[in-house]
Design an enzyme around this catalytic site. Sequence first.
Site, PDB file in Angstrom:
ATOM      1  N   GLY A  56       0.736  -1.195   0.144  1.00  0.00           N
ATOM      2  CA  GLY A  56       0.017  -0.036   0.196  1.00  0.00           C
ATOM      3  C   GLY A  56       0.861   1.133   0.239  1.00  0.00           C
ATOM      4  O   GLY A  56       0.580   2.378   0.505  1.00  0.00           O
ATOM      5  N   ARG A 114      -1.413  -0.351  -7.875  1.00  0.00           N
ATOM      6  CA  ARG A 114      -1.379   0.678  -8.908  1.00  0.00           C
ATOM      7  C   ARG A 114      -0.325   0.756  -9.589  1.00  0.00           C
ATOM      8  O   ARG A 114       1.092   0.505  -9.145  1.00  0.00           O
ATOM      9  CB  ARG A 114      -1.928   1.883  -8.242  1.00  0.00           C
ATOM     10  CG  ARG A 114      -3.486   1.856  -7.712  1.00  0.00           C
ATOM     11  CD  ARG A 114      -3.636   3.495  -7.180  1.00  0.00           C
ATOM     12  NE  ARG A 114      -3.234   3.407  -5.850  1.00  0.00           N
ATOM     13  CZ  ARG A 114      -2.899   4.698  -5.501  1.00  0.00           C
ATOM     14  NH1 ARG A 114      -3.250   5.907  -6.158  1.00  0.00           N
ATOM     15  NH2 ARG A 114      -2.446   4.658  -4.133  1.00  0.00           N
ATOM     16  N   TYR A 118     -14.181   0.040   9.151  1.00  0.00           N
ATOM     17  CA  TYR A 118     -12.696   0.245   9.513  1.00  0.00           C
ATOM     18  C   TYR A 118     -12.415  -0.139  10.680  1.00  0.00           C
ATOM     19  O   TYR A 118     -11.351  -0.692  10.987  1.00  0.00           O
ATOM     20  CB  TYR A 118     -12.750   1.702   9.103  1.00  0.00           C
ATOM     21  CG  TYR A 118     -11.232   2.283   9.016  1.00  0.00           C
ATOM     22  CD1 TYR A 118     -10.251   1.521   8.429  1.00  0.00           C
ATOM     23  CD2 TYR A 118     -10.749   3.520   9.781  1.00  0.00           C
ATOM     24  CE1 TYR A 118      -9.099   2.140   8.443  1.00  0.00           C
ATOM     25  CE2 TYR A 118      -9.470   3.931   9.807  1.00  0.00           C
ATOM     26  CZ  TYR A 118      -8.653   3.370   9.302  1.00  0.00           C
ATOM     27  OH  TYR A 118      -7.314   3.783   9.257  1.00  0.00           O
ATOM     28  N   ILE A 128      -4.345  11.972  10.169  1.00  0.00           N
ATOM     29  CA  ILE A 128      -2.913  12.574   9.576  1.00  0.00           C
ATOM     30  C   ILE A 128      -3.159  13.517   8.719  1.00  0.00           C
ATOM     31  O   ILE A 128      -3.861  13.375   7.480  1.00  0.00           O
ATOM     32  CB  ILE A 128      -2.234  11.457   9.022  1.00  0.00           C
ATOM     33  CG1 ILE A 128      -2.125   9.988   9.941  1.00  0.00           C
ATOM     34  CG2 ILE A 128      -0.936  11.660   8.486  1.00  0.00           C
ATOM     35  CD1 ILE A 128      -1.361  10.584  11.140  1.00  0.00           C
TER      36      ILE A 128
END
Length: 328
Positions: free
Chosen positions: A25, A53, A158, A188
């Site tokens: 990730g 990706r 989550y 963050i």
Amino acid sequence: MFFPASIRSFATVATTRNPRILVTGSLGQLGTGLVSLLRNKYGAQNVIASDVRKPSTDIKKAGPYVFADVLNFQQLETIVVDQEIDWIINLSALLSAVGEQHMERALAINMSGFANTLELAKKHNLRIMCPSTIGAFGPTTPREMTPDLTTMRPTTIYGITKIHVELMGEYYNKRFGVDFRCLRYPGIISADTEPGGGTTDYAVQIFHSALKEKKYNCYLGPETTLPMMYLPDCLEGTVSFLSAPTESLTQRTYNVAAFSFSPQEIAAKIKERIPEFEITYAPDSRQKIADSWPKSLDDKMARKDWGWTNKYDLDGMVDDMLTKLNKE
């Protein structure tokens, strides 16, 4: 606690050379910066970035990059073996707001993907770090100075998946000696990467809107106070935690935090620097999520055990964000 000879021998090897690190990730909000810091510390060729990706040319030039799906155990194991990996940092996850919209995907990535990396850590004697979140707490948790150990009844997919991460990691540590490490991140704030679909993303979006449009319509109410942290502190703290001696850790999951603020408080700080800035409020479904989370975190154990400290306070973060985004 007794550790098998294979784990003891791994600890000896890890002290004689720089670790080989796989970051899953790595194209998300934390990944790019964390990979860069780790490469500065341990060498560019020792840190393998991965994601599902296609990376930019700059990322590919900066160091090793591989395609890796955390749901594909065999693919991950091939990378671990071929690249002689010592540590896995699992950043693959669907965040709070996105997770509510794509529940099945969140369950798969956040739980099954983590289970794959955890099992690899057990099988190949790896150190593993997977972050948790303030979303792991819930509406029955004490909201002021929330401690590391407390009532945890999250109300989002989550949060539920992150409790799973914490408990399974601690179980593997106690039963199999896996060197599992976990930090509960607050919101963050980053000038370097786009928000990733979290409930605290307003605290990044507000800066972009203030500079471009001089106004912002916030999806949380004005007094919704949440714990936050500036990305440079988050990254430095994570690297420090990863390299902390095992014997210094009295627990496997730690709160970390820097400051707390509400939308109206951060708006006031921005308005001091951009007088024409205005904020309006239109709370949506994310308000209910935010209302179930702590207002502040007690992170004294992280500060005591492995020296966690934040460099940025609220004013320092606001100044740096505006400076960096203005340059862009």
